[in-house]
Design a protein around this motif. Structure first.
Motif: not given
Length: 221
Positions: A77-97
């Motif tokens: 579960i933590i590995s999949n959560l980290i993958r979600a986080y990695d994508n969210a970090i790269e999308l910071r300007e797209t999705i917002g903080s």
């Protein structure tokens, strides 16, 4: 919202998939853990088989501790959560903080867990709450309908994939297919319309071909 690059679209899609994967597998884990704690015969091998993940666990206790929290296991579960986080970090300007912050809080909660199972259940429930808050803030804070639809298309496809792997009743899978199709159609991405029609047909067949449902869902885009 301006132009969405292919890389952004891919990350948005997988952000939807990974957040759903974390949410649903935690809920499955809760149900299975309640059974496993008191059972005489280990059922964790069936859990792994149903989700189509390798059984790398030495026993029930090893599974209960490592499946949620082992960062070295790509299926945890933590590995999949980290993958979600990695994508969210790269999308910071797209999705917002603000949407990003709920994924960060989920990581924080997972890292707080101590060796007691009561702590594990508490923090995992917090992760569920943060994922639900993430989806809510996506609706509330992201103005672009296309961005919302790409994230939710990923979310629904992941849920269909999971439900089919678990062999859930056709009615439940059909409900998710009907919720997924408008998101795909409004995503602005190139998709295979034949796959959508196939999925609708598959859940009304006398004999449900769950593997075919997984295959069709995985190849919509």
């Amino acid at each position: 919202m301006g132009f969405i690059s292919l890389e952004q679209a891919d990350r948005l899609f997988w952000l939807g998939r990974y957040t759903e994967r974390v949410y649903s597998t935690i809920r499955l884990y809760f149900t299975s853990a309640d059974i496993m704690i008191d059972e005489a015969t280990d059922s964790y091998p069936k859990f792994c088989s149903d989700l189509d993940i390798p059984n790398v666990y030495s026993d029930k206790d090893d599974f209960l501790k490592r499946y949620p929290f082992d960062k070295t296991n790509p299926d945890s579960i933590i590995s999949n959560l980290i993958r979600a986080y990695d994508n969210a970090i790269e999308l910071r300007e797209t999705i917002g903080s603000e949407p990003l912050s709920y994924i960060q809080l989920s990581i924080y909660d997972m890292n707080k867990v101590n060796t007691k199972m009561t702590s594990a259940f508490h923090e995992l429930q917090n992760v569920i709450d943060h994922i639900l808050a993430f989806w809510g803030i996506v609706d509330d804070m992201i103005d672009s309908e296309q961005i919302r639809n790409i994230i939710k298309a990923g979310k629904r496809i992941e849920r269909i994939d999971l439900y089919a792997r678990l062999g859930l009743p056709a009615k439940r899978i059909s409900r998710e297919i009907n919720r997924m199709i408008p998101r795909v159609e409004k995503s602005g991405l190139k998709y295979n319309a034949e796959k959508l029609e196939n999925l609708k047909s598959l859940v009304t067949a006398p004999e449900i071909d769950y593997y075919k449902i997984v295959s069709e869902a995985e190849t919509i885009f």
